[in-house]
Design an enzyme around this catalytic site. Structure first.
Site, mmCIF file in Angstrom:
data_model
loop_
_atom_site.group_PDB
_atom_site.id
_atom_site.type_symbol
_atom_site.label_atom_id
_atom_site.label_comp_id
_atom_site.label_asym_id
_atom_site.label_seq_id
_atom_site.Cartn_x
_atom_site.Cartn_y
_atom_site.Cartn_z
ATOM 1 N N LYS A 86 -17.274 61.796 45.622
ATOM 2 C CA LYS A 86 -16.607 63.037 45.237
ATOM 3 C C LYS A 86 -15.535 63.348 46.289
ATOM 4 O O LYS A 86 -15.834 63.387 47.491
ATOM 5 C CB LYS A 86 -17.616 64.181 45.146
ATOM 6 C CG LYS A 86 -17.036 65.496 44.645
ATOM 7 C CD LYS A 86 -18.144 66.517 44.414
ATOM 8 C CE LYS A 86 -17.596 67.796 43.809
ATOM 9 N NZ LYS A 86 -18.668 68.781 43.519
ATOM 10 N N ALA A 126 -12.174 68.959 42.566
ATOM 11 C CA ALA A 126 -12.498 67.611 43.046
ATOM 12 C C ALA A 126 -12.482 66.595 41.915
ATOM 13 O O ALA A 126 -12.430 66.947 40.733
ATOM 14 C CB ALA A 126 -13.866 67.619 43.723
ATOM 15 N N GLN A 127 -12.527 65.315 42.328
ATOM 16 C CA GLN A 127 -12.549 64.200 41.391
ATOM 17 C C GLN A 127 -13.670 63.248 41.807
ATOM 18 O O GLN A 127 -13.930 63.086 42.998
ATOM 19 C CB GLN A 127 -11.194 63.491 41.424
ATOM 20 C CG GLN A 127 -10.960 62.501 40.304
ATOM 21 C CD GLN A 127 -9.476 62.228 40.122
ATOM 22 O OE1 GLN A 127 -8.717 63.142 39.813
ATOM 23 N NE2 GLN A 127 -9.067 60.989 40.321
ATOM 24 N N VAL A 128 -14.315 62.605 40.817
ATOM 25 C CA VAL A 128 -15.477 61.762 41.094
ATOM 26 C C VAL A 128 -15.257 60.355 40.556
ATOM 27 O O VAL A 128 -14.834 60.180 39.404
ATOM 28 C CB VAL A 128 -16.760 62.366 40.467
ATOM 29 C CG1 VAL A 128 -17.963 61.492 40.765
ATOM 30 C CG2 VAL A 128 -16.991 63.781 40.983
ATOM 31 N N ASP A 161 -25.905 76.614 39.334
ATOM 32 C CA ASP A 161 -24.887 76.111 38.411
ATOM 33 C C ASP A 161 -25.511 75.074 37.483
ATOM 34 O O ASP A 161 -24.979 73.976 37.293
ATOM 35 C CB ASP A 161 -23.724 75.501 39.209
ATOM 36 C CG ASP A 161 -22.449 75.385 38.380
ATOM 37 O OD1 ASP A 161 -22.340 76.070 37.351
ATOM 38 O OD2 ASP A 161 -21.568 74.597 38.763
ATOM 39 N N ALA A 190 -15.226 62.051 36.452
ATOM 40 C CA ALA A 190 -14.929 63.454 36.149
ATOM 41 C C ALA A 190 -13.750 63.895 37.001
ATOM 42 O O ALA A 190 -13.579 63.441 38.133
ATOM 43 C CB ALA A 190 -16.144 64.328 36.436
ATOM 44 N N ALA A 249 -12.270 67.610 37.936
ATOM 45 C CA ALA A 249 -12.388 69.066 37.811
ATOM 46 C C ALA A 249 -11.279 69.744 38.604
ATOM 47 O O ALA A 249 -10.395 69.087 39.165
ATOM 48 C CB ALA A 249 -13.765 69.510 38.304
ATOM 49 N N SER A 250 -11.327 71.063 38.666
ATOM 50 C CA SER A 250 -10.253 71.827 39.297
ATOM 51 C C SER A 250 -10.188 71.625 40.798
ATOM 52 O O SER A 250 -9.123 71.690 41.397
ATOM 53 C CB SER A 250 -10.428 73.318 38.989
ATOM 54 O OG SER A 250 -11.705 73.750 39.414
#
Length: 493
Positions: free
Chosen positions: A125, A109-111, A260, A104, A106-107
């Site tokens: 992460k 972080a990256q995984v 969330d 993934a 995202a705005s």
């Protein structure tokens, strides 16, 4: 340049006027596209706004909920550099089978997935490079736009744009420290240890810093993949009901909830198909309520379930969710008009989360103002119930919630609950009790001199009143505790 765009757009929108929401005729799609054009940080701001149904109309909120927090991945070489710098060791010594393709992006972080030398599957992460500077820059722009709103929007005193941005600031800054997310993950894992309802992956603390977090990899089915759930023979009714119990336990038992819980963060466990549970990830955003808020919320939910609109109206006013000067009869009639048409349906068909949205919308004319924690809670409820009904459309939220709330409320004043409170807080209670006589004597002395110098003592009496207000709950518990202890003593003798 973005700053001037925001200011111009804010000024332009202000001329549309306000009527029980941000704009007279809001176009959610246009607002969503506009936020997308400004970048990922503004997308996250739009996601936060989508939960604020106390200031947005339902249709606009739904459009903003469609905003997706997905971005172009950043360089894997840069990501590995960050990991090695943070953890102080080369990648190939710490991990095996490191996958260069992100799971993934995202705005913030990256995984990526990998394996530990012992063979355990994990996910890593990593915060984006220079994300802190970008976030702080965009926060300055949002704050400036919020101040412009206060000057040009006629109902800015109710919408509170500065406070909305401040709430967003505190939320997003917490997400910039992965140690906080790891701590939230660990606490939620402890709260549901050995539970069939919810599983939370393990945090590898020795490999977690403010910019890098390593977690156990989970093996679950996306909660929206009904076909795959059916293939595994999972009991969908039990699964949906477990979702409701997760919500109730997190709020009322643990007072710490995952805020969330959208479908991208929730998976279905493949273990134990007859007693299935969920797997939750991404605990960056969490919430908790004060004891007063939980008690009021439980009574409000109970009043809605029992259709006791008079009690509900009084609770809205006494809790100051609406203007305290509101006419209780008018508010009661408004709540009845909102709820009665909905209750014409069978209870199993009524979505409780959406009913709350309608309640909040109908009470806006009475000056509805919700605390951020309650907004997060409402968002969580809507996600949980929505997922549950998607899995099992006949989900009876009401049948599960009513006995749970009745039992929880009755427990709050049980002798055992009071005893536990006294034992847990005995040192503070003894200190407060020892201070109380002196405080009362000082108050009496002050009151005696009041008539001699009214202006000086007026302010002092106000301070004493505020202090007494803070102490009243402790005094009550001390009194009840003494009664309980006396009763125990009498029974023993």
């Amino acid at each position: 340049m973005n700053f001037f765009i925001i200011i111009i757009e804010s000024l332009k929108m202000s001329f549309l006027g306000i009527r029980h929401g941000i704009f007279r005729n809001p176009d959610g799609k246009k607002i969503a596209k506009y936020l997308e054009s400004l970048g990922p940080i503004f997308i996250k701001f739009g996601q936060l706004l989508s939960t604020r149904t106390d200031i947005l109309d339902i249709n606009t909120a739904k459009e903003l909920q469609e905003l997706t927090d997905s971005c172009k991945p950043f360089s894997v070489a840069k990501l590995k550099e960050i990991i090695e710098k943070e953890l102080g060791s080369p990648i190939n010594k710490m991990f095996n089978d490191f996958d260069d393709t992100p799971l993934a992006a995202a705005s913030l972080a990256q995984v990526h997935s990998a394996k530990l030398p012992n063979g355990k599957n994990i996910v890593i992460k990593v915060l984006r490079p220079n994300i802190e500077k970008e976030v702080k820059k965009n926060l300055r722009l949002l704050k400036a736009a919020a101040k412009v709103c206060t000057y040009f929007y006629s109902e800015s005193h109710r919408i509170k744009p500065v406070e909305v941005v401040k709430d967003y600031e505190s939320t997003i800054l917490r997400e910039l420290d992965l140690r906080l997310e790891a701590a939230n993950t660990n606490l939620t894992r402890k709260n549901f240890a050995n539970s069939e309802e919810l599983y939370i992956p393990e945090v590898y603390w020795e490999m977690t810093t403010s910019r890098v977090m390593v977690l156990e990899e989970i093996d679950g089915i996306p909660c929206t993949d009904i076909e795959e759930i059916n293939k595994h023979g999972i009991n969908k009714k039990r699964l949906a009901e477990n979702g409701v119990m997760i919500f109730l336990n997190q709020v009322f038992r643990d007072n710490f909830f995952h805020a969330d819980m959208h479908p991208g963060n929730i998976f279905v466990s493949k273990k134990n198909p007859n007693t299935p549970g969920y797997i939750a990830i991404d605990c960056a955003i969490t919430g908790s309520l004060s004891n007063d808020e939980r008690y009021i919320l439980a009574r409000m939910l109970q009043a809605v379930i029992k259709q006791n609109y008079k009690s509900l109206a009084q609770l809205f006013i006494s809790s100051e969710w609406v203007n305290p000067s509101s006419n209780v009869i008018e508010l009661e009639n408004t709540l009845r008009a909102c709820c009665e048409p909905i209750f014409e349906k069978p209870l199993s068909e009524i979505e409780f989360g959406k009913l709350l949205l309608y309640l909040f919308q109908s009470t806006r004319p009475f000056g509805l103002s919700l605390q951020p924690s309650l907004v997060l809670l409402q968002k969580t409820l809507i996600h949980i119930e929505g997922m549950g009904r998607q899995i099992y459309p006949e989900l009876d939220f009401w049948g599960l919630a009513e006995p749970y709330l009745d039992n929880w409320l009755s427990e709050q004043f049980s002798p055992l609950k009071i005893k536990d409170f006294i034992l847990e807080n005995k040192d503070e209670l003894m200190l407060k009790a020892s201070e109380m006589p002196g405080f009362i004597y000082e108050a009496l002395d002050e009151i005696r001199g009041y008539s001699k110098n009214k202006r000086i003592y007026e302010e002092k009496i106000h301070i004493m009143q505020m202090q007494l207000q803070k102490e009243k709950y402790i005094i009550r518990f001390i009194g009840v505790g003494i009664i309980v202890l006396c009763g125990i003593f009498l029974m023993l003798t």
